[in-house]
Design a protein around this motif. Structure first.
Motif, PDB file in Angstrom:
ATOM      1  N   TYR A 174      40.865  36.279  43.486  1.00 39.70           N
ATOM      2  CA  TYR A 174      40.631  37.505  42.080  1.00 39.70           C
ATOM      3  C   TYR A 174      39.758  37.101  42.317  1.00 39.70           C
ATOM      4  O   TYR A 174      38.351  36.793  42.888  1.00 39.70           O
ATOM      5  N   GLY A 175      39.122  38.554  41.502  1.00 36.71           N
ATOM      6  CA  GLY A 175      38.286  38.710  41.133  1.00 36.71           C
ATOM      7  C   GLY A 175      37.098  37.610  39.720  1.00 36.71           C
ATOM      8  O   GLY A 175      35.867  37.459  40.564  1.00 36.71           O
ATOM      9  N   LEU A 176      37.743  38.212  39.087  1.00 35.12           N
ATOM     10  CA  LEU A 176      37.027  37.379  37.728  1.00 35.12           C
ATOM     11  C   LEU A 176      38.235  36.547  37.794  1.00 35.12           C
ATOM     12  O   LEU A 176      39.105  36.737  37.643  1.00 35.12           O
ATOM     13  N   HIS A 177      37.550  35.014  37.515  1.00 30.97           N
ATOM     14  CA  HIS A 177      39.064  33.517  37.119  1.00 30.97           C
ATOM     15  C   HIS A 177      37.899  32.521  35.737  1.00 30.97           C
ATOM     16  O   HIS A 177      37.511  31.632  36.598  1.00 30.97           O
ATOM     17  N   LEU A 178      38.444  32.822  35.337  1.00 33.96           N
ATOM     18  CA  LEU A 178      37.755  31.445  34.237  1.00 33.96           C
ATOM     19  C   LEU A 178      39.202  30.582  33.858  1.00 33.96           C
ATOM     20  O   LEU A 178      40.436  31.478  33.673  1.00 33.96           O
ATOM     21  N   MET A 179      39.350  29.431  33.948  1.00 30.80           N
ATOM     22  CA  MET A 179      39.711  28.264  33.868  1.00 30.80           C
ATOM     23  C   MET A 179      39.386  27.337  32.476  1.00 30.80           C
ATOM     24  O   MET A 179      38.699  27.010  32.933  1.00 30.80           O
ATOM     25  N   PHE A 180      40.405  27.432  31.365  1.00 32.75           N
ATOM     26  CA  PHE A 180      39.757  25.945  30.007  1.00 32.75           C
ATOM     27  C   PHE A 180      38.259  26.659  29.739  1.00 32.75           C
ATOM     28  O   PHE A 180      37.516  25.831  29.890  1.00 32.75           O
ATOM     29  N   THR A 181      38.360  27.916  29.464  1.00 30.73           N
ATOM     30  CA  THR A 181      36.955  27.877  28.878  1.00 30.73           C
ATOM     31  C   THR A 181      36.883  28.466  27.091  1.00 30.73           C
ATOM     32  O   THR A 181      38.185  28.355  27.242  1.00 30.73           O
ATOM     33  N   TYR A 182      35.740  28.259  26.620  1.00 30.12           N
ATOM     34  CA  TYR A 182      36.550  28.796  25.396  1.00 30.12           C
ATOM     35  C   TYR A 182      34.843  29.533  25.165  1.00 30.12           C
ATOM     36  O   TYR A 182      33.654  28.993  25.345  1.00 30.12           O
ATOM     37  N   GLN A 183      35.405  30.215  24.098  1.00 30.06           N
ATOM     38  CA  GLN A 183      33.834  31.278  23.758  1.00 30.06           C
ATOM     39  C   GLN A 183      33.410  31.808  24.230  1.00 30.06           C
ATOM     40  O   GLN A 183      31.945  31.763  24.144  1.00 30.06           O
ATOM     41  N   ALA A 184      33.728  32.298  25.809  1.00 30.19           N
ATOM     42  CA  ALA A 184      33.051  32.684  26.798  1.00 30.19           C
ATOM     43  C   ALA A 184      32.958  34.058  26.720  1.00 30.19           C
ATOM     44  O   ALA A 184      33.817  35.109  25.550  1.00 30.19           O
ATOM     45  N   ARG A 185      31.884  35.085  26.639  1.00 35.34           N
ATOM     46  CA  ARG A 185      31.457  36.605  26.678  1.00 35.34           C
ATOM     47  C   ARG A 185      32.105  37.550  27.856  1.00 35.34           C
ATOM     48  O   ARG A 185      30.971  36.964  28.542  1.00 35.34           O
ATOM     49  N   LEU A 186      32.734  37.825  28.152  1.00 34.48           N
ATOM     50  CA  LEU A 186      32.759  38.651  29.384  1.00 34.48           C
ATOM     51  C   LEU A 186      32.042  39.949  29.034  1.00 34.48           C
ATOM     52  O   LEU A 186      33.278  40.715  27.608  1.00 34.48           O
ATOM     53  N   GLN A 187      31.361  41.119  29.354  1.00 41.54           N
ATOM     54  CA  GLN A 187      31.172  41.920  28.916  1.00 41.54           C
ATOM     55  C   GLN A 187      30.401  42.509  30.291  1.00 41.54           C
ATOM     56  O   GLN A 187      29.634  42.416  30.950  1.00 41.54           O
ATOM     57  N   GLY A 188      30.579  44.097  30.056  1.00 40.52           N
ATOM     58  CA  GLY A 188      30.085  45.344  30.885  1.00 40.52           C
ATOM     59  C   GLY A 188      30.387  44.423  32.875  1.00 40.52           C
ATOM     60  O   GLY A 188      30.049  45.716  33.228  1.00 40.52           O
TER      61      GLY A 188
END
Length: 397
Positions: A174-188
């Motif tokens: 995976y390039g970006l791989h997020l698990m079990f996150t809350y209110q994460a902000r991915l931008q740009g």
């Protein structure tokens, strides 16, 4: 202020600034003194000695700037790989401009709230994650270039993270791989040419805005996967030239707004494992895709409002961005071989214009027409769509 020349790091006082002049310093090093600021001049390089992680920070408020690291250990445990830099219990620490090439792991953050990782360059050997955080809240990962790791950027268990302006390419998974996150902000962020794509899994209330997910081509590859996400917002993103632009698997209450899907095999695919998908899509643009929408979830609740399609007909009827053939292909992927056959093209043309033949529950009653792209790579898209719709069969195994 303490100015050092190679090769050693002496005992440090709290809050001390340490300047590393050019040269090779022999590690590994551990800093357990709070508030230390480590500033590397151009040409300063920390050699980890090929054993373990090169630099470990384990006190609050430490800053590391401009350091280059090489020669870390070969341990590739996914959660505790040998890395260029480890932050463990390092609340409020800042890493800026770190350079690490040919390393097993890049930067590992554990139980360290409020960390900032900025403007770093990480290149890996494909065996472990590059930039990873675990059980750390309020982390900022900004402006980093990461390539060649197993997962380039991996986050597990974190709240209120900001992941902004990073470039992740060439990951083994995976390039970006997020698990079990809350209110994460991915931008740009830019994620492209990774082995699988990027993924958000088992999270809630995340925001994904103004990112580009591109050129993920191959069996079951996608720009972005949402797996069991809840209440996540996707706005102003670009999904370009991938087998599947966006794959939603058992994700609920997703808002898809003002995104652009261009030249994908299947732009938007819904698949089901144990749950069902619910999504509102409004103001998005679909151009140059072989299939704009395919559904392999009989319980999906998909609402389309005011999206733009290059296939929308100038008729006073709702536009259907899918077709009965796309639905059948999602259930039986082998049928994708016939996607551009004259009979299927004729059927889809008729279906687009005759209300009685339409699957109106998937229609957009406020659709807008936009011009098609000047050059449509139909043969390439056929292969992409076959791979994408074929992935639905794999998901059901």
């Amino acid at each position: 202020m303490l100015v050092l020349h190679p090769p050693t790091l002496p005992p440090l006082a709290p809050g001390q600034t340490v300047v590393l002049e050019a040269g090779v310093y022999r590690g590994p090093w551990t800093i357990q003194t709070p508030g230390v600021r480590l500033v590397a001049r151009p040409g300063a390089l920390l050699d980890g000695g090929g054993q373990g992680s090169a630099l470990v920070l384990s006190a609050p408020g430490i800053q590391v700037e401009g350091l280059e690291v090489r020669n870390v250990g070969q341990g590739d445990d996914f959660y505790e790989p040998d890395a260029a830099l480890v932050l463990d219990g390092c609340t409020g620490c800042v890493v800026r401009g770190l350079v690490a090439r040919g390393v097993t792991g890049g930067i590992r953050v554990e139980r360290s709230n409020g960390v900032r990782i900025e403007a770093s360059l990480l290149e890996g050997t494909g065996r472990a994650p590059g930039l990873q955080t675990y059980r750390s809240d309020g982390v900022v990962l900004q402006g980093n270039a990461i390539r060649g790791f197993l997962d380039n950027l991996y986050v597990e268990y974190g709240e209120r993270l900001r992941i902004e302006g990073n470039r992740v390419e060439g990951a083994g998974r995976y390039g970006l791989h997020l698990m079990f996150t809350y209110q994460a902000r991915l931008q740009g962020n830019l994620s492209r040419r990774n082995r699988v794509g990027s993924a958000l899994m088992h999270g809630a209330k995340n925001q994904v805005e103004a990112n580009t997910f591109a050129e993920e081509v191959g069996p079951l590859r996608y720009g972005l996967l949402l797996q069991e996400e809840w209440g996540t917002l996707l706005r102003d993103n670009r999904f370009v030239r991938s087998t599947i632009g966006l794959l939603s698997l058992d994700s609920r209450d997703i808002l898809l707004e003002r995104n652009r899907f261009e030249h994908n095999g299947t732009a938007l695919l819904f698949a089901r494992d144990a749950g069902r998908n619910t999504l509102l899509a409004r103001g998005n643009t679909f151009v140059g895709n072989l299939y704009d929408l395919a559904v392999d979830d009989p319980q999906a609740r998909v609402t389309l409002r005011g999206n733009a399609f290059d296939r929308a007909a100038p008729l006073p009827v709702p536009h259907l961005p899918s077709s009965s053939f796309a639905y059948l292909s999602a259930r039986q992927p082998d049928l994708s071989l016939f996607a551009l056959s004259p009979g299927v093209l004729l059927w889809e043309a008729a279906e687009a214009r005759v209300p009685g033949l339409r699957l109106l529950e998937l229609a957009d009653p406020e659709a807008r027409a936009v011009p098609p792209p000047p050059h449509s790579p139909a043969p390439t898209l056929l292969g992409l769509a076959l791979l994408g719709l074929g992935g639905a069969l794999w998901l059901r195994r």
